[in-house]
Motif scaffolding. Structure first.
Motif, PDB file in Angstrom:
ATOM      1  N   PHE B 150       0.831  -1.120   0.059  1.00 26.18           N
ATOM      2  CA  PHE B 150      -0.260   0.097   0.029  1.00 26.18           C
ATOM      3  C   PHE B 150       0.907   1.344   0.089  1.00 26.18           C
ATOM      4  CE2 PHE B 150      -3.164   3.027   1.536  1.00 26.18           C
ATOM      5  CZ  PHE B 150      -4.238   2.745   0.507  1.00 26.18           C
ATOM      6  N   HIS B 153       2.433   1.890  -3.260  1.00 22.12           N
ATOM      7  CA  HIS B 153       1.266   2.403  -4.191  1.00 22.12           C
ATOM      8  C   HIS B 153       1.356   3.809  -4.153  1.00 22.12           C
ATOM      9  CE1 HIS B 153      -2.725   3.311  -5.628  1.00 22.12           C
ATOM     10  NE2 HIS B 153      -2.241   2.633  -6.437  1.00 22.12           N
ATOM     11  N   LYS B 156       4.214   5.534  -5.470  1.00 22.67           N
ATOM     12  CA  LYS B 156       4.382   5.420  -6.857  1.00 22.67           C
ATOM     13  C   LYS B 156       3.317   6.177  -7.557  1.00 22.67           C
ATOM     14  CE  LYS B 156       6.534   1.720  -8.777  1.00 22.67           C
ATOM     15  NZ  LYS B 156       6.677   0.472  -9.096  1.00 22.67           N
ATOM     16  N   VAL B 160       4.205   7.840 -11.150  1.00 24.19           N
ATOM     17  CA  VAL B 160       3.664   7.275 -12.324  1.00 24.19           C
ATOM     18  C   VAL B 160       3.199   8.415 -13.472  1.00 24.19           C
ATOM     19  CG1 VAL B 160       2.018   5.825 -13.527  1.00 24.19           C
ATOM     20  CG2 VAL B 160       3.528   5.000 -11.710  1.00 24.19           C
ATOM     21  N   ALA B 161       2.299   9.414 -12.798  1.00 27.56           N
ATOM     22  CA  ALA B 161       1.418  10.277 -13.327  1.00 27.56           C
ATOM     23  C   ALA B 161       2.642  11.310 -13.967  1.00 27.56           C
ATOM     24  CB  ALA B 161       0.802  11.225 -12.456  1.00 27.56           C
ATOM     25  N   HIS B 163       5.633  10.770 -14.856  1.00 26.12           N
ATOM     26  CA  HIS B 163       6.332  10.021 -15.904  1.00 26.12           C
ATOM     27  C   HIS B 163       5.642   9.915 -17.009  1.00 26.12           C
ATOM     28  CE1 HIS B 163       9.236   6.619 -16.931  1.00 26.12           C
ATOM     29  NE2 HIS B 163       8.340   6.524 -17.749  1.00 26.12           N
ATOM     30  N   GLN B 164       4.401   9.431 -16.949  1.00 24.89           N
ATOM     31  CA  GLN B 164       3.565   9.161 -18.048  1.00 24.89           C
ATOM     32  C   GLN B 164       3.368  10.668 -18.782  1.00 24.89           C
ATOM     33  OE1 GLN B 164       2.410   5.554 -17.385  1.00 24.89           O
ATOM     34  NE2 GLN B 164       3.410   5.839 -19.391  1.00 24.89           N
ATOM     35  N   TYR B 165       3.154  11.951 -18.034  1.00 26.57           N
ATOM     36  CA  TYR B 165       3.215  12.941 -18.695  1.00 26.57           C
ATOM     37  C   TYR B 165       4.359  13.362 -19.418  1.00 26.57           C
ATOM     38  CZ  TYR B 165      -1.099  14.860 -16.730  1.00 26.57           C
ATOM     39  OH  TYR B 165      -2.670  15.235 -16.171  1.00 26.57           O
ATOM     40  N   ASP B 167       6.770  11.317 -20.692  1.00 32.12           N
ATOM     41  CA  ASP B 167       6.935  10.570 -21.852  1.00 32.12           C
ATOM     42  C   ASP B 167       5.988  10.742 -22.977  1.00 32.12           C
ATOM     43  OD1 ASP B 167       7.671   8.128 -23.322  1.00 32.12           O
ATOM     44  OD2 ASP B 167       5.994   6.819 -22.051  1.00 32.12           O
ATOM     45  N   VAL B 168       4.845  11.158 -22.809  1.00 33.38           N
ATOM     46  CA  VAL B 168       3.826  11.372 -23.793  1.00 33.38           C
ATOM     47  C   VAL B 168       4.138  12.676 -24.520  1.00 33.38           C
ATOM     48  CG1 VAL B 168       1.208  11.807 -24.322  1.00 33.38           C
ATOM     49  CG2 VAL B 168       1.769   9.836 -22.717  1.00 33.38           C
ATOM     50  N   LYS B 181      -1.111  21.572 -24.080  1.00 31.01           N
ATOM     51  CA  LYS B 181      -1.005  20.577 -23.016  1.00 31.01           C
ATOM     52  C   LYS B 181       0.275  20.568 -22.230  1.00 31.01           C
ATOM     53  CE  LYS B 181      -3.483  16.748 -24.906  1.00 31.01           C
ATOM     54  NZ  LYS B 181      -4.508  17.285 -26.047  1.00 31.01           N
ATOM     55  N   GLU B 184      -0.073  22.952 -19.302  1.00 27.14           N
ATOM     56  CA  GLU B 184      -0.951  22.383 -18.521  1.00 27.14           C
ATOM     57  C   GLU B 184      -0.322  21.241 -17.643  1.00 27.14           C
ATOM     58  OE1 GLU B 184      -4.618  20.962 -19.844  1.00 27.14           O
ATOM     59  OE2 GLU B 184      -5.092  19.866 -18.072  1.00 27.14           O
ATOM     60  N   TRP B 185       0.400  20.411 -18.527  1.00 25.28           N
ATOM     61  CA  TRP B 185       0.746  19.184 -17.993  1.00 25.28           C
ATOM     62  C   TRP B 185       2.166  19.210 -17.143  1.00 25.28           C
ATOM     63  CZ3 TRP B 185       0.560  14.869 -22.175  1.00 25.28           C
ATOM     64  CH2 TRP B 185      -0.828  14.612 -22.432  1.00 25.28           C
ATOM     65  N   ARG B 188       0.655  20.319 -13.729  1.00 22.88           N
ATOM     66  CA  ARG B 188       0.171  19.213 -12.992  1.00 22.88           C
ATOM     67  C   ARG B 188       1.554  18.220 -12.542  1.00 22.88           C
ATOM     68  NH1 ARG B 188      -3.635  18.759 -10.580  1.00 22.88           N
ATOM     69  NH2 ARG B 188      -3.300  16.665 -10.594  1.00 22.88           N
ATOM     70  N   ARG B 192       1.995  16.913  -8.762  1.00 20.51           N
ATOM     71  CA  ARG B 192       2.208  15.773  -8.374  1.00 20.51           C
ATOM     72  C   ARG B 192       3.643  15.781  -7.712  1.00 20.51           C
ATOM     73  NH1 ARG B 192      -2.015  12.421 -10.236  1.00 20.51           N
ATOM     74  NH2 ARG B 192      -1.140  11.275  -8.570  1.00 20.51           N
TER      75      ARG B 192
END
Lengths: 140, 381
Positions: B150, B153, B156, B160-161, B163-165, B167-168, B181, B184-185, B188, B192
């Motif tokens: 837990f 989690h 992470k 994760v959020a 990293h994913q931002y 990466d994309v 984007k 804005e990202w 974010r 985070r």
């Protein structure tokens, strides 16, 4: 890929969903979103997505795996590929209950953060197989 | 005795002496044990594999396999089996060897039937306790592993959020839709990473409180001096949300012995929550009062309140109260566990009363400091 294939993402992290939405959108997919398992199952039943992506740990610890179970019981969703994603769980985690045949009923598993190249490849191939097996009906 | 009986109470007796086997059988069967007797170690061990007794009574001095050999083999078959050895006075030192080898107890010959029953009954009780403690150990380990999963989690998820931002974003490249984007990202991502930082800070605070490297300072602290600066800090943010924050403090001192920084963190967390889980037009009031022997601090709000179902879980690590309409309230889920820990480190308690839709009232009770060697309750109010 069939243009406009719809992918339902069931995940409680808005930022993760935003990023994937943009990525998948750029590749021509349409993304639907649900914030928890309950909403996800309702949306899947109502909108019949072509592929479903489910996070494991949402409100409840292993919620995602239960969502997969529920989705698999919906006749209208037969054959719809389900991918499970998680930051902490493995593809076949240890469970408190013994796994039975249908327990781990997802088609693929991806660790978060997701390797987007692998995910896109996985989605393409799963959808190709799906369309081959069940040619897509026109939606109203 | 009854413990053995409840579990089926299966006993195997291994002794080359016929009279001894007979006497053990009768003595134990009489009080309900299921008894099987064998005249040598080899046969006894064979039977143990099948009968799976909870307890074995074995003579130390036998032809063939010795008692000590039997003990070793028994433990290979089932490490939880309880072994009682029978021994003559002449072999008392061997009995000690047997105990060292893992026998539970020994019974010198000659012994009375009651002695045998007593030792067998105790043996079964020991077995029951062993099993119970093993089960507790397993439960604890499971609990620990769940908790580790837990915490991983929670840590992470923001990572994760981000990293994913990133990466994309990299993949979107110079596409025109990427520009909006990007701005804005990146915002974010900052939010985070800040969430992650706060999570690690809080987690560290909690660990340091538990480890004792934080919150061990004990000096007289007048809570009337701790509260106003905190209220002041939150005034601006509260006003922005249309919420009023006020302190209601007595004229007499409210002195506790403690760590000023930690006590500040405790009150700070409660006030922050009272504002976060509030609504426009709401009020937050921080009170301190001297009661007999204790100082009571109350943080009362006219906020959204807490459901009855959530109340028992409120002080658990990472528990977050679900918001109506899925509204997301920033927070680590560690604020209240930290409060509880600080209160208990100071010999106090924290409690909450709440009505959904009406508001909540957090009450912290801390022992009042003794000043000038006079117990606080004897001081004039």
């Amino acid at each position: 890929m069939t243009a406009g294939d719809r992918i339902l993402i069931i995940d409680d992290d808005q930022d993760f969903v935003q990023a994937l939405d943009a990525l998948l959108g750029q590749r021509g997919y349409q993304v639907l979103h649900a914030r928890d398992g309950h909403e996800g199952v309702l949306r899947a039943q109502r909108e019949h997505p072509d592929l479903i992506l489910v996070d494991v740990m949402m409100g409840e610890r292993t919620e995602g795996f239960f969502v997969v179970q529920e989705l698999r019981r919906v006749p209208a969703l037969t054959g719809v590929p389900i991918f499970v994603v998680s930051a902490v769980y493995d593809a076949a985690p240890e469970f408190d209950v013994p796994p039975h045949d249908a327990w781990l009923a997802h088609d693929a598993f991806y660790r978060k953060p997701i390797d987007t190249h692998a995910l896109l490849t996985g989605i393409r191939s799963a959808l190709a197989k799906r369309h081959e097996a069940a040619p897509r009906k026109e939606r109203s | 005795m009854t413990e053995g009986l409840e579990q089926g109470g299966s006993v195997v007796v291994i002794d080359d002496d016929y009279a001894m086997r007979l006497s053990c059988d009768q003595t134990l069967a009489k009080v309900g044990y299921r008894v099987a007797t064998f005249e040598d170690g080899a046969r006894g061990l064979e039977a143990v594999g099948e009968l799976k007794p909870g307890l074995v009574v074995v003579d130390l001095k036998m032809p063939g396999l010795s008692g000590l050999d039997v003990i070793a083999r028994l433990h290979e078959i089932d490490p939880s089996i309880i072994i009682v050895v029978i021994t003559g006075y002449a072999t008392i030192s061997t009995a000690i060897d047997a105990m060292k080898a893992g026998a539970y107890d020994f019974l010198p010959k000659p012994f009375a039937p009651d002695e045998l029953r007593l030792i067998v009954g105790r043996g079964f009780e020991r077995r029951r306790l062993q099993r119970l403690s093993q089960q507790c150990e397993i439960d604890r380990e499971l609990q620990r592993r769940r908790f580790v999963t837990f915490v991983s989690h929670q840590l992470k998820t923001p990572l994760v959020a981000v990293h994913q931002y990133l990466d994309v974003l990299r993949q979107l490249g110079d596409a025109p839709e990427a520009e909006a984007k990007r701005r804005e990202w990146l915002d974010r991502c900052l939010i985070r990473t800040d969430e992650l930082r706060r999570l690690i800070d809080d987690w560290l605070t909690l660990a340091q409180l538990e480890g004792g490297s934080l919150g061990r300072r004990r000096v007289p602290v007048d809570l009337r001096e701790v509260i106003p600066p905190i209220v002041e800090t939150y005034e601006a943010v509260a006003t922005r949300d249309g919420i009023t924050v006020a302190a209601d403090l007595p004229t007499e001192p409210c002195i506790v012995r403690g760590d000023p920084t930690c006590l500040g963190v405790l009150i700070d967390n409660l006030v922050a929550n009272a504002i976060k889980y509030n609504r426009p037009g709401g009020r937050v009031c921080v009170r301190a009062e001297q009661h007999p022997g204790e100082i009571v601090v109350e943080v009362v709000d006219t906020g959204i309140g807490i459901s009855e179902a959530a109340l028992p879980l409120l002080f658990d690590e990472f528990f977050r109260v679900a918001q109506p309409g899925g509204r997301r309230v920033e927070g680590t889920g560690l604020g209240l566990p930290i409060c509880r820990r600080i209160a208990s480190e100071h010999g106090g308690v924290i409690d909450v009363e709440s009505t959904e839709g009406v508001g909540s009232r957090f009450v912290v009770r801390l022992p009042a400091a003794r000043t000038d060697g006079v117990p606080a309750q004897e001081q004039p109010a």
